[in-house]
Design an enzyme around this catalytic site. Structure first.
Site, PDB file in Angstrom:
ATOM      1  NE  ARG A 114      -4.153   0.011   2.098  1.00 48.01           N
ATOM      2  CZ  ARG A 114      -4.679   0.455   2.769  1.00 48.01           C
ATOM      3  NH1 ARG A 114      -5.410   1.344   3.468  1.00 48.01           N
ATOM      4  NH2 ARG A 114      -6.173  -0.410   2.276  1.00 48.01           N
ATOM      5  CG  HIS A 142      -8.355   0.243  -2.980  1.00 49.39           C
ATOM      6  ND1 HIS A 142      -7.339  -0.928  -2.400  1.00 49.39           N
ATOM      7  CD2 HIS A 142      -9.202   0.030  -1.519  1.00 49.39           C
ATOM      8  CE1 HIS A 142      -8.298  -1.698  -0.893  1.00 49.39           C
ATOM      9  NE2 HIS A 142      -8.979  -0.793  -0.309  1.00 49.39           N
ATOM     10  CD  GLN A 145     -13.655  -1.904  -0.349  1.00 52.63           C
ATOM     11  OE1 GLN A 145     -12.606  -1.693   0.382  1.00 52.63           O
ATOM     12  NE2 GLN A 145     -14.094  -2.142  -0.400  1.00 52.63           N
ATOM     13  CG  ASP A 236     -13.683   6.340  -0.316  1.00 51.53           C
ATOM     14  OD1 ASP A 236     -13.810   6.161  -0.007  1.00 51.53           O
ATOM     15  OD2 ASP A 236     -12.636   6.081  -1.490  1.00 51.53           O
ATOM     16  CB  CYS A 276     -13.982   0.992   0.671  1.00 55.02           C
ATOM     17  SG  CYS A 276     -13.518   3.352   0.850  1.00 55.02           S
TER      18      CYS A 276
HETATM   19  N1   CP Z   1     -11.281  -0.045   3.552  1.00 54.42           N
HETATM   20  C1   CP Z   1      -9.901  -0.301   3.048  1.00 54.42           C
HETATM   21  O1   CP Z   1      -9.186  -1.040   2.415  1.00 54.42           O
HETATM   22  O2   CP Z   1      -9.791   0.304   4.394  1.00 54.42           O
HETATM   23  P1   CP Z   1      -8.777  -0.267   5.249  1.00 54.42           P
HETATM   24  O3   CP Z   1      -7.577   1.541   5.034  1.00 54.42           O
HETATM   25  O4   CP Z   1      -8.803   0.162   6.391  1.00 54.42           O
HETATM   26  O5   CP Z   1      -7.442  -1.058   4.853  1.00 54.42           O
HETATM   27  N1  NVA Z   2      -9.690   6.851  -0.825  1.00 58.52           N
HETATM   28  C1  NVA Z   2      -9.722   6.256   0.233  1.00 58.52           C
HETATM   29  C2  NVA Z   2     -10.276   4.467   0.649  1.00 58.52           C
HETATM   30  C3  NVA Z   2      -9.698   3.971   1.886  1.00 58.52           C
HETATM   31  C4  NVA Z   2      -9.596   2.631   2.154  1.00 58.52           C
HETATM   32  C5  NVA Z   2      -7.981   6.412   0.614  1.00 58.52           C
HETATM   33  O1  NVA Z   2      -7.271   6.386  -0.194  1.00 58.52           O
HETATM   34  O2  NVA Z   2      -8.055   6.851   2.006  1.00 58.52           O
END
Ligand code: CP
Ligand code: NVA
Length: 317
Positions: A114, A142, A145, A236, A276
């Site tokens: 990540r 993502h 997800q 989101d 998400c």
């Molecule tokens: N939805 C999601 O990816 O959650 P986290 O950021 O907690 O991993």
């Molecule tokens: N769009 C959000 C998703 C988190 C799971 C981010 O990137 O922070």
């Protein structure tokens, strides 16, 4: 089709939903559903030793509850071992990312990463030809997800063909992977974002190219038009991780795009609310909608585990 067999033509990496053929995406969701049903078998499950002897490195530059927890549990439930790497190894300061990747591939089978910059994910993938790289969220996509989101929809709808999901909000990483995945399973996507925050044109083109069974992508200015008659409504956060300095201006731009009861009432009867997580009640969604019977957000969170187990089976076993 036998869903207990891993999907054919496995990819080396999973950086994007686009790395999977439509057929493999569909089979992965089937396999995830089967693994979900068989989870009660614990170490008697046919897949309990699928990753025996495999080490999977986890490198997270940003916070995570769901993704990190579900990957660690998934790896353990498949008989593998998760190796938690300090975030500093993703900044390239102590040694180049290419060298980190070329070290890792000598010890581990896969890297779950990540990062803030999608380019780092592709750097790891191209520097280490033997290392399976899984995108656990970048600034652009993502995909893990979206796998869970597709399983959630299939559980609720059965066949997905002809359904429509409205995405209301930021044209961000989550929206990109949703737009990649849903049309590939025959689900149309209606998008509504404030001006300046739309999905990139390239994403719309890629998503449209992958659409099956008559699914369409349509872009709206007015969130009410996007949601009208939709079978599910997805949103989101307005401010993603790494954009915190833009939060005030984003709150202003996104205010008309909040998902509240009045907006949900214009969707199809029985439409689901999706997110998400983490969610900011009072920003992109009201507490009323978040806590309503229409909300399937914790099903989505649960399905992160089952779809990631299926993904690991596809890539590694
Ligand atoms: N939805 C999601 O990816 O959650 P986290 O950021 O907690 O991993
Ligand atoms: N769009 C959000 C998703 C988190 C799971 C981010 O990137 O922070």
């Amino acid at each position: 089709m036998n869903p207990s067999a891993p999907p054919a033509t496995p990819a080396k990496n999973f950086l994007s939903i686009l790395d999977l053929s439509c057929r493999d995406l569909s089979r992965l969701i089937d396999l995830a559903a089967q693994m979900k049903a068989e989870r009660r078998l614990a170490d008697q499950a046919a897949t309990a030793n699928a990753l025996k002897g495999c080490h999977v490195a986890m490198l997270f530059e940003k916070p995570s509850l769901r993704t990190r927890s579900t990957f660690e549990i998934a790896i353990r439930e498949l008989g593998g071992h998760a190796l938690d790497l300090p975030a500093q190894f993703a900044d390239g300061g102590r040694e180049p990312l290419e060298d980190v990747a070329r070290n890792l591939e000598r010890w581990v089978t896969a890297l779950v990463i990540r990062t803030y910059a999608h380019a780092k994910v592709t750097t790891f993938a191209s520097a280490a030809p033997r290392l399976h790289v899984i995108n656990a969220l970048s600034d652009q996509e993502h995909p893990c997800q979206a796998l869970a989101d597709m399983l959630t929809l299939r559980e609720r709808w059965g066949e997905c063909d002809g359904r429509t999901i409205a995405y209301v909000g930021d044209g961000n990483n989550v929206a990109t992977s949703l737009a990649h995945a849903a049309p590939r399973l025959g689900v149309s996507v209606n998008l509504a974002s404030p001006s300046g925050y739309e999905l990139p044109a390239r994403v719309i083109e890629d998503a449209t190219r992958g659409a099956r069974k008559g699914a369409r992508l349509r872009v709206f200015v007015d969130p009410r038009e996007a949601v009208a008659g939709a079978d599910a409504v997805y949103t989101d956060v307005w401010t993603s991780m790494g954009q915190e300095q833009e939060a005030a201006e984003r709150r202003l731009a996104f205010r008309p795009f909040q998902v509240g009861s009045a907006l949900m009432a214009t969707a199809a009867p029985g439409a689901f609310f999706m997110h998400c997580l983490p969610a900011r009640r009072g920003e992109e969604v009201t507490a009323e909608v978040f806590e309503s019977p229409a909300s399937v957000v914790f099903d989505q969170a649960e399905n992160r585990l089952h779809t990631q187990k299926a993904l690991l089976m596809l890539l590694l076993s």
